[in-house]
Design a protein around this motif. Sequence first.
Motif, PDB file in Angstrom:
ATOM      1  N   ASN A 174      45.534   7.742  -8.994  1.00  0.00           N
ATOM      2  CA  ASN A 174      44.641   7.834  -7.846  1.00  0.00           C
ATOM      3  C   ASN A 174      44.196   9.274  -7.647  1.00  0.00           C
ATOM      4  N   GLU A 175      43.085   9.417  -6.991  1.00  0.00           N
ATOM      5  CA  GLU A 175      42.614  10.739  -6.609  1.00  0.00           C
ATOM      6  C   GLU A 175      43.709  11.451  -5.803  1.00  0.00           C
ATOM      7  N   ILE A 215      38.294  13.311  -8.762  1.00  0.00           N
ATOM      8  CA  ILE A 215      37.547  12.220  -9.393  1.00  0.00           C
ATOM      9  C   ILE A 215      36.257  12.713 -10.049  1.00  0.00           C
ATOM     10  N   THR A 216      35.728  13.816  -9.579  1.00  0.00           N
ATOM     11  CA  THR A 216      34.470  14.328 -10.130  1.00  0.00           C
ATOM     12  C   THR A 216      34.687  15.176 -11.383  1.00  0.00           C
ATOM     13  N   VAL A 253      40.792   8.260 -13.202  1.00  0.00           N
ATOM     14  CA  VAL A 253      41.085   8.550 -11.795  1.00  0.00           C
ATOM     15  C   VAL A 253      40.331   7.534 -10.940  1.00  0.00           C
ATOM     16  N   VAL A 254      41.038   6.920 -10.026  1.00  0.00           N
ATOM     17  CA  VAL A 254      40.384   5.960  -9.118  1.00  0.00           C
ATOM     18  C   VAL A 254      40.526   6.447  -7.681  1.00  0.00           C
ATOM     19  N   TYR A 255      39.569   6.048  -6.853  1.00  0.00           N
ATOM     20  CA  TYR A 255      39.658   6.377  -5.435  1.00  0.00           C
ATOM     21  C   TYR A 255      40.896   5.733  -4.875  1.00  0.00           C
ATOM     22  N   PRO A 313      38.486  12.930 -14.809  1.00  0.00           N
ATOM     23  CA  PRO A 313      38.510  11.783 -15.720  1.00  0.00           C
ATOM     24  C   PRO A 313      37.799  12.106 -17.028  1.00  0.00           C
TER      25      PRO A 313
END
Length: 265
Positions: free
Chosen positions: A146-147, A203-204, A225-227, A207
């Motif tokens: 996760n982020e 996340i920006t 990476v996921v929110y 990944p």
Amino acid sequence: MAHSWFSLPLGRVAGLLQPWALALSLLLVSGSLFPGPGAAQNKPRIVTSEEVIIRDGSGILVTLQCNLTSSFHSLKFSYWTKNGVELSATQKNASNMEYRINKPRAEESGEYHCVFHFVSAPKANATVEVKAAPDITGHKRSENKNEGQDAMMYCKSVGYPHPEWILHKKQNGVPMEIVNTSGRFFIINKENYTELNTLNLQITEDPGEYEWILAEIVILAVIIVVYEKRKRPDEVPNDDAPAGPMKTNSTNSHKDKNLRQRNTN
Ligand SMILES: *[C@@H]1O[C@H](CO)[C@@H](O)[C@H](O)[C@H]1NC(C)=O
Ligand SMILES: *[C@@H]1O[C@H](CO)[C@@H](O)[C@H](O)[C@H]1NC(C)=O
Ligand SMILES: *[C@@H]1O[C@H](CO)[C@@H](O)[C@H](O)[C@H]1NC(C)=O
Ligand SMILES: *[C@@H]1O[C@H](CO)[C@@H](O)[C@H](O)[C@H]1NC(C)=O
Ligand SMILES: *[C@@H]1O[C@H](CO)[C@@H](O)[C@H](O)[C@H]1NC(C)=O
Ligand SMILES: *[C@@H]1O[C@H](CO)[C@@H](O)[C@H](O)[C@H]1NC(C)=O
């Protein structure tokens, strides 16, 4: 002999001073009066077998040898080490040493030493190198986080000598050096192991594909990476739900509800 110099009457010492000092200094230069580790001719001589190159799958038995060919002190014991670590059950009191590698694989490559301990002299050793081409034996293929969480990726290798690890991140398919302006990247490099830790995943930025290089070997690893998913109250897991993926659970529970509804009707 030396005793008689010192037992001479004091009156005669003055007259003998010059030859006495000369004799002593000659003895000191030759080193025979005070033998020690610095006396080259007293150093034990060790003859070793040639370096070995292991080719995986060749099945050729490897035998390492060390012969203590001359020593001025009696031997206490001798043993083998690999990369500085004593090899168990190799300790003996033998001046001719042999170590067999029965199943030579790249894992067995490294720096071997035969070590000789003496009764009243410093220990001595000699090196036999066992070489093998590098190979990557394990790595993490992907890190799915996760982020805001941390990611850890690693690579393990065998082979000797150890080439340097190189790590890149692919930007539009092009391998680039990792930019660490945010200070979130930490790399641990050991001879046979490397690790990348990425803190506080973004996340920006984070990944994508990462590339490890060891000599001519290239392997890829992916960071996903996921929110961070916030749980809504109606999504709180139901302990009674049967095992299986989420979609199946929800359809099942729908059916269950329908069944129950029908039953009660
Ligand atoms: C060590 O000594 C043994 C026995 O004498 C001999 O067979 C062997 O070839 C020697 N090894 C080396 C590396 O000199
Ligand atoms: C090792 O062997 C040598 C030669 O046989 C002997 O002189 C010495 O005492 C032995 N040392 C030990 C610790 O047994
Ligand atoms: C071998 O000898 C060198 C020089 O004295 C020393 O630095 C090293 O630690 C020794 N290695 C082993 C395995 O005893
Ligand atoms: C990234 O920056 C941090 C903070 O300045 C530093 O401690 C760390 O060693 C750097 N990582 C790399 C791989 O250079
Ligand atoms: C790496 O090498 C060290 C000694 O150099 C050894 O102790 C360790 O087990 C090795 N690690 C792996 C992952 O092979
Ligand atoms: C689906 O089943 C798994 C395994 O029993 C459970 O962990 C998960 O919470 C369930 N999901 C829902 C939405 O009930």
